[in-house]
Design a protein around this motif. Structure first.
Motif, short mmCIF file in Angstrom:
data_model
loop_
_atom_site.label_atom_id
_atom_site.label_comp_id
_atom_site.label_asym_id
_atom_site.label_seq_id
_atom_site.Cartn_x
_atom_site.Cartn_y
_atom_site.Cartn_z
N CYS A 130 1.20 -1.22 0.16
CA CYS A 130 -0.15 0.12 -0.05
C CYS A 130 1.07 1.36 0.39
CB CYS A 130 -0.77 0.00 1.14
SG CYS A 130 -2.46 -1.21 1.50
N LEU A 131 1.72 0.91 0.61
CA LEU A 131 3.03 2.55 0.20
C LEU A 131 3.42 2.52 -0.37
CD1 LEU A 131 4.87 4.29 1.41
CD2 LEU A 131 6.49 2.53 3.10
N LEU A 132 3.81 1.46 -1.22
CA LEU A 132 4.47 1.69 -2.69
C LEU A 132 2.93 2.58 -4.00
CD1 LEU A 132 6.26 -1.01 -3.03
CD2 LEU A 132 6.89 0.94 -2.99
N LEU A 133 1.67 1.84 -4.06
CA LEU A 133 0.34 2.55 -3.74
C LEU A 133 0.24 4.43 -3.85
CD1 LEU A 133 -2.11 -0.19 -4.73
CD2 LEU A 133 -0.83 0.52 -6.15
N ALA A 134 0.35 4.33 -3.01
CA ALA A 134 -0.16 5.89 -2.00
C ALA A 134 1.01 6.62 -2.10
CB ALA A 134 -0.89 5.68 -0.46
N GLY A 135 2.07 6.25 -1.25
CA GLY A 135 3.50 6.88 -1.08
C GLY A 135 3.27 7.65 -0.20
N CYS A 136 4.29 8.19 0.19
CA CYS A 136 4.42 8.68 1.31
C CYS A 136 5.47 9.99 1.52
CB CYS A 136 5.38 8.39 2.68
SG CYS A 136 6.92 7.27 2.33
N LYS A 137 5.54 11.56 2.30
CA LYS A 137 5.86 12.46 2.14
C LYS A 137 7.02 12.66 3.30
CE LYS A 137 1.72 14.60 -0.19
NZ LYS A 137 0.63 16.40 -0.22
N GLU A 138 7.84 12.57 2.32
CA GLU A 138 8.96 13.18 3.55
C GLU A 138 8.87 11.96 4.96
OE1 GLU A 138 7.66 17.08 5.73
OE2 GLU A 138 8.10 17.78 3.46
N GLY A 139 8.90 10.40 3.79
CA GLY A 139 9.33 10.14 5.31
C GLY A 139 8.40 9.36 6.17
N ARG A 140 7.12 9.65 6.25
CA ARG A 140 6.44 9.66 7.14
C ARG A 140 4.89 8.88 6.02
NH1 ARG A 140 7.96 11.69 12.08
NH2 ARG A 140 5.98 11.44 12.35
N ASP B 98 -16.18 6.02 -5.20
CA ASP B 98 -16.97 7.00 -5.90
C ASP B 98 -15.55 8.03 -6.02
OD1 ASP B 98 -19.20 7.67 -4.97
OD2 ASP B 98 -19.36 7.71 -2.88
N GLY B 99 -14.24 6.85 -6.08
CA GLY B 99 -12.69 7.69 -6.50
C GLY B 99 -11.72 8.14 -5.63
N PHE B 100 -12.52 7.91 -4.41
CA PHE B 100 -11.38 8.24 -3.65
C PHE B 100 -10.20 7.19 -3.08
CE2 PHE B 100 -15.70 10.86 -2.49
CZ PHE B 100 -15.25 12.12 -1.93
N GLY B 101 -10.14 6.30 -3.43
CA GLY B 101 -8.99 5.51 -2.66
C GLY B 101 -8.57 4.29 -4.20
N ILE B 102 -8.17 3.60 -4.05
CA ILE B 102 -7.47 2.48 -5.18
C ILE B 102 -7.48 1.13 -4.50
CG2 ILE B 102 -7.01 4.20 -6.61
CD1 ILE B 102 -3.70 3.34 -5.99
N ASP B 103 -6.97 0.08 -5.13
CA ASP B 103 -7.19 -1.06 -4.82
C ASP B 103 -7.45 -2.05 -3.23
OD1 ASP B 103 -6.15 -3.24 -4.97
OD2 ASP B 103 -3.53 -2.94 -4.31
N ARG B 104 -8.73 -1.77 -3.08
CA ARG B 104 -9.24 -2.57 -2.22
C ARG B 104 -8.81 -3.95 -1.85
NH1 ARG B 104 -13.93 -5.92 -0.73
NH2 ARG B 104 -15.06 -5.30 1.34
N ARG B 105 -8.60 -4.45 -0.68
CA ARG B 105 -8.20 -5.78 -0.65
C ARG B 105 -8.94 -5.92 0.94
NH1 ARG B 105 -2.46 -7.86 -2.81
NH2 ARG B 105 -2.79 -5.90 -5.34
N GLU B 106 -9.08 -7.09 1.01
CA GLU B 106 -9.26 -7.55 1.96
C GLU B 106 -8.55 -8.87 2.86
OE1 GLU B 106 -13.34 -10.31 1.47
OE2 GLU B 106 -14.46 -8.49 1.04
N ILE B 107 -8.78 -8.63 4.31
CA ILE B 107 -6.96 -9.02 4.63
C ILE B 107 -6.94 -10.05 5.78
CG2 ILE B 107 -5.30 -7.56 3.59
CD1 ILE B 107 -5.64 -6.14 6.66
#
Length: 211
Positions: A31-41, A108-117
């Protein structure tokens, strides 16, 4: 289903298996790779039940050590509140448990790649002496027995998914809970369990928190 609450409180504090930790850690990295993070957070929003389980803390410690990325956890009581955080852009990853709301969130376009874990269901916990005699009864009959015996019942009362499930069960048996036997805590699952334990009361709990 009746389970001795002191046992539930003890199990509530246990760590889960290494295999599950690894699986979940991989999910966060993905998910981190998909969403990305800013300034290491990374901003991670989840439910109070999952945060209180202790599992998230263990996983994130390993994740932060390996990836050198700080994770800010935002724990809220309901799936709806979580999704509002996502809609407002206040988090990078959401871990929630309300499938219809999640599907609408993605649509509604607010998220991507929903997964059941994970999956979860509910158990009725109560004192060892079982004053309402609900052991081995189905959930709705157990709740009826609690009302008939005026046995103390602790409700989360916080509009969480667990609380919504409880209200749905009361509605199905055509009972509007109120009175001295019914205590609303407006607290998370962990706190509700502790209060039930201290007062020898019954409580509806998600199985994941109990185990």
């Amino acid at each position: 289903m009746v389970i001795d609450i002191p046992m539930a409180v003890k199990k509530y504090k246990k760590n889960l298996t290494i295999n599950f930790k690894i699986r979940f850690l991989l999910l966060i990295i993905y998910c981190l790779l998909l969403a990305g993070c800013k300034e290491g957070r990374l901003r991670l929003a989840t439910t109070t039940s999952f945060d209180n389980s202790g599992l998230l803390k263990v996983i994130l410690a390993e994740f932060e050590k390996e990836k050198k990325i700080k994770t800010d956890v935002i724990a809220v009581g309901t799936g709806a509140a979580l999704l509002r955080l996502g809609r407002n852009g206040n988090c990078d990853i959401l871990i929630t448990h309300s499938m219809p709301d999640e599907e609408e969130f993605i649509k509604d376009g607010f998220g991507i790649d929903r997964r059941e874990i994970m999956w979860n269901d509910f158990v009725l916990l109560g004192p060892k002496n079982d004053p309402a005699k609900v052991k081995d009864k189905d959930l709705m009959l157990g709740l009826k027995n609690i009302v008939e015996n005026q046995a103390l019942f602790v409700s989360r009362g916080d509009e969480s998914e667990t609380h919504k499930k409880e209200k749905d069960l009361w509605e199905k048996i055509r009972i509007k809970p109120s009175g001295k036997w019914y205590l609303e805590t407006r607290q998370g699952m962990g706190q509700a369990l502790m209060i039930a334990n201290e007062n020898n009361a019954y409580c509806l709990c998600d199985r994941g928190t109990y185990q």
